[in-house]
Design an enzyme around this catalytic site. Sequence first.
Site, PDB file in Angstrom:
ATOM      1  N   MET A  10       1.690 -11.047   4.575  1.00 42.42           N
ATOM      2  CA  MET A  10       2.802 -10.265   3.642  1.00 42.42           C
ATOM      3  C   MET A  10       3.378  -9.319   4.088  1.00 42.42           C
ATOM      4  O   MET A  10       2.989  -8.286   4.173  1.00 42.42           O
ATOM      5  CB  MET A  10       1.487  -9.822   3.099  1.00 42.42           C
ATOM      6  CG  MET A  10       0.617 -10.410   2.461  1.00 42.42           C
ATOM      7  SD  MET A  10      -1.118  -9.667   1.434  1.00 42.42           S
ATOM      8  CE  MET A  10      -1.877  -9.965   3.026  1.00 42.42           C
ATOM      9  N   GLN A  52       2.068  -6.662  -7.410  1.00 38.88           N
ATOM     10  CA  GLN A  52       2.239  -5.017  -6.878  1.00 38.88           C
ATOM     11  C   GLN A  52       3.593  -5.190  -7.657  1.00 38.88           C
ATOM     12  O   GLN A  52       3.306  -3.351  -8.101  1.00 38.88           O
ATOM     13  CB  GLN A  52       3.303  -5.011  -5.584  1.00 38.88           C
ATOM     14  CG  GLN A  52       2.004  -5.363  -4.735  1.00 38.88           C
ATOM     15  CD  GLN A  52       3.354  -5.733  -3.302  1.00 38.88           C
ATOM     16  OE1 GLN A  52       4.521  -5.740  -3.250  1.00 38.88           O
ATOM     17  NE2 GLN A  52       2.146  -5.873  -1.831  1.00 38.88           N
ATOM     18  N   THR A  83      -0.523  -5.756   6.525  1.00 39.56           N
ATOM     19  CA  THR A  83       0.388  -5.397   6.237  1.00 39.56           C
ATOM     20  C   THR A  83      -0.305  -4.195   5.615  1.00 39.56           C
ATOM     21  O   THR A  83      -1.223  -3.458   5.447  1.00 39.56           O
ATOM     22  CB  THR A  83       0.314  -5.525   4.205  1.00 39.56           C
ATOM     23  OG1 THR A  83       1.514  -4.848   3.397  1.00 39.56           O
ATOM     24  CG2 THR A  83      -1.185  -6.581   4.142  1.00 39.56           C
ATOM     25  N   ASN A  84       0.639  -3.048   5.487  1.00 42.12           N
ATOM     26  CA  ASN A  84      -0.079  -1.641   5.304  1.00 42.12           C
ATOM     27  C   ASN A  84       0.178  -1.536   4.015  1.00 42.12           C
ATOM     28  O   ASN A  84      -0.513  -0.951   3.887  1.00 42.12           O
ATOM     29  CB  ASN A  84       0.931  -0.276   5.652  1.00 42.12           C
ATOM     30  CG  ASN A  84       1.915  -0.441   7.438  1.00 42.12           C
ATOM     31  OD1 ASN A  84       0.696   0.152   7.831  1.00 42.12           O
ATOM     32  ND2 ASN A  84       2.058  -0.730   8.320  1.00 42.12           N
ATOM     33  N   THR A  85       0.780  -2.117   2.707  1.00 37.91           N
ATOM     34  CA  THR A  85       0.945  -2.048   1.131  1.00 37.91           C
ATOM     35  C   THR A  85      -0.470  -2.313   0.880  1.00 37.91           C
ATOM     36  O   THR A  85      -1.232  -1.511  -0.262  1.00 37.91           O
ATOM     37  CB  THR A  85       1.851  -2.761   0.770  1.00 37.91           C
ATOM     38  OG1 THR A  85       3.399  -1.962   0.910  1.00 37.91           O
ATOM     39  CG2 THR A  85       1.757  -2.364  -0.241  1.00 37.91           C
ATOM     40  N   CYS A 196       5.207  -0.365   7.599  1.00 39.63           N
ATOM     41  CA  CYS A 196       5.331  -1.246   6.912  1.00 39.63           C
ATOM     42  C   CYS A 196       5.235  -2.155   8.555  1.00 39.63           C
ATOM     43  O   CYS A 196       6.689  -1.876   9.263  1.00 39.63           O
ATOM     44  CB  CYS A 196       6.753  -1.442   6.184  1.00 39.63           C
ATOM     45  SG  CYS A 196       7.218  -2.881   5.757  1.00 39.63           S
ATOM     46  N   THR A 197       4.778  -3.201   8.348  1.00 38.88           N
ATOM     47  CA  THR A 197       4.758  -4.482   9.990  1.00 38.88           C
ATOM     48  C   THR A 197       6.181  -4.881   9.784  1.00 38.88           C
ATOM     49  O   THR A 197       6.188  -6.090  11.135  1.00 38.88           O
ATOM     50  CB  THR A 197       3.611  -5.171   9.436  1.00 38.88           C
ATOM     51  OG1 THR A 197       3.867  -5.996   8.188  1.00 38.88           O
ATOM     52  CG2 THR A 197       2.229  -4.932   9.700  1.00 38.88           C
ATOM     53  N   GLU A 198       6.979  -5.502   8.899  1.00 36.39           N
ATOM     54  CA  GLU A 198       7.936  -5.800   8.785  1.00 36.39           C
ATOM     55  C   GLU A 198       9.373  -4.611  10.030  1.00 36.39           C
ATOM     56  O   GLU A 198       9.494  -5.173  10.506  1.00 36.39           O
ATOM     57  CB  GLU A 198       8.767  -6.088   7.799  1.00 36.39           C
ATOM     58  CG  GLU A 198       7.927  -7.171   7.377  1.00 36.39           C
ATOM     59  CD  GLU A 198       6.869  -7.311   6.427  1.00 36.39           C
ATOM     60  OE1 GLU A 198       6.162  -8.323   6.644  1.00 36.39           O
ATOM     61  OE2 GLU A 198       6.696  -6.024   6.545  1.00 36.39           O
TER      62      GLU A 198
END
Length: 242
Positions: A10, A52, A83-85, A196-198
């Site tokens: 994710m 989501q 993932t943060n979200t 956000c991990t990206e």
Amino acid sequence: MKTIGLLGGMSWESTAEYYRLLNELTREQLGGLHSARCVLYSVDFAEIERLQVEGRWEEAGEVLASAAEALAAAGADLLLICTNTMHKVADQVAAAVGIPLLHLADTTGAAVRAAGVRRVGLLGTAFTMEQDFYRGRLADHGLDVLVPSPDSRATVHRVIYEELCQGVIRAESRLAYQAVIDELVAAGAEGVILGCTEIELLIAPEHSPVPVFATTRLHAEAAVAAALVDHPGTLHPPKPVR
């Protein structure tokens, strides 16, 4: 070494970064040919993203809870939601398993405080920037959390889903993010959370006039520290779990 369970995919772009960091950090601690003990469950992000957008968070939580159960059954001793979200459903996931979940907002909040920062900007998906599940958890650490203006939030969110999650890194998007960071700094931010991990695929410390807190790296550091807490062979004392 304890086995780290990775609930990933994710997106897989940042999950790959988790895997690299976990192994590099383990090698730093143990030396030689050592690598991290970990198991990975990678979901189909298209399915999660649809839930989501449709606001079907409980169903998304059920998907991740089932994946977490699979990780525990595979031998994971601790769990990371990569993932943060999707920490919006962290409690639902944690309730499904009997192993500790290292919450990303707690890891990040502790790191920000340890750096002496109290007013911090937050970049992430619109869900992370606008809803309370993440901002509120950071506030519990005594932080004053600032988010960008609505137009800037839309830009940050679009780049995450349309570019970074698909492996696209654009110089013009980096400049757009730097402008958003400047906006946050002008509003009083003493540091910026790459929530956000990206995002850390696009933004590095040299791209910001204030400290940035890279949540993927912080999460990986905390996981390795927890996994090695009783290991007799560390070359260096493990960093504490933040």
